[in-house]
Design a protein around this motif. Structure first.
Motif, PDB file in Angstrom:
ATOM      1  N   ASP A  55       0.871  -1.177   0.000  1.00 12.01           N
ATOM      2  CA  ASP A  55       0.000   0.000   0.000  1.00 12.01           C
ATOM      3  C   ASP A  55       0.909   1.228   0.000  1.00 12.01           C
ATOM      4  OD1 ASP A  55      -1.776   2.046   0.444  1.00 12.01           O
ATOM      5  OD2 ASP A  55      -2.746   1.102   2.169  1.00 12.01           O
ATOM      6  N   TYR A  56       1.182   1.742  -1.201  1.00  9.20           N
ATOM      7  CA  TYR A  56       2.114   2.852  -1.327  1.00  9.20           C
ATOM      8  C   TYR A  56       1.595   4.136  -0.689  1.00  9.20           C
ATOM      9  CZ  TYR A  56       5.359   0.213  -4.192  1.00  9.20           C
ATOM     10  OH  TYR A  56       6.277  -0.702  -4.623  1.00  9.20           O
ATOM     11  N   ALA A  57       0.289   4.323  -0.685  1.00 10.50           N
ATOM     12  CA  ALA A  57      -0.274   5.507  -0.030  1.00 10.50           C
ATOM     13  C   ALA A  57      -0.009   5.465   1.471  1.00 10.50           C
ATOM     14  CB  ALA A  57      -1.767   5.613  -0.313  1.00 10.50           C
ATOM     15  N   GLU A  58      -0.186   4.289   2.072  1.00 12.13           N
ATOM     16  CA  GLU A  58       0.087   4.144   3.513  1.00 12.13           C
ATOM     17  C   GLU A  58       1.575   4.268   3.801  1.00 12.13           C
ATOM     18  OE1 GLU A  58      -0.357   3.546   7.605  1.00 12.13           O
ATOM     19  OE2 GLU A  58      -1.701   4.269   6.067  1.00 12.13           O
ATOM     20  N   ALA A  60       3.675   6.038   2.104  1.00 10.12           N
ATOM     21  CA  ALA A  60       3.997   7.468   1.970  1.00 10.12           C
ATOM     22  C   ALA A  60       3.555   8.239   3.214  1.00 10.12           C
ATOM     23  CB  ALA A  60       3.328   8.043   0.728  1.00 10.12           C
ATOM     24  N   ARG A  61       2.383   7.889   3.756  1.00 15.21           N
ATOM     25  CA  ARG A  61       1.900   8.558   4.967  1.00 15.21           C
ATOM     26  C   ARG A  61       2.836   8.297   6.136  1.00 15.21           C
ATOM     27  NH1 ARG A  61      -0.008   7.774   9.564  1.00 15.21           N
ATOM     28  NH2 ARG A  61      -0.117   5.509   9.376  1.00 15.21           N
TER      29      ARG A  61
END
Length: 73
Positions: A55-58, A60-61
């Motif tokens: 999960d690249y969004a997670e 990044a977060r």
């Protein structure tokens, strides 16, 4: 030791008189920064080599938060 601004363990080891506790906190600080380095590496791979199931969004977060760059909502 230089530390990243979001590292919760970076300063806690300095003021402890118990050597074992200080060593534990210093190890946690290094592990935290290694984890952030690993997260940053995820974004340094070519787009066609993306890792399945990540999960690249997670990621990044977590990386942004770990570097002390909390996003405003």
């Amino acid at each position: 030791m230089s530390n990243l601004p979001g590292n919760p363990h970076a300063e806690s080891w300095k003021d402890e008189s118990d050597g074992q506790w200080g060593m534990t906190q210093a190890t946690l600080a290094l592990a935290y920064e290694q984890r952030l380095a690993t997260l940053a590496t995820l974004f340094n791979i070519p787009d066609d080599s993306a890792i399945q199931g990540v999960d690249y969004a997670e990621a990044a977060r977590q990386l942004s938060e770990g570097l002390g760059m909390r996003a405003e909502k």
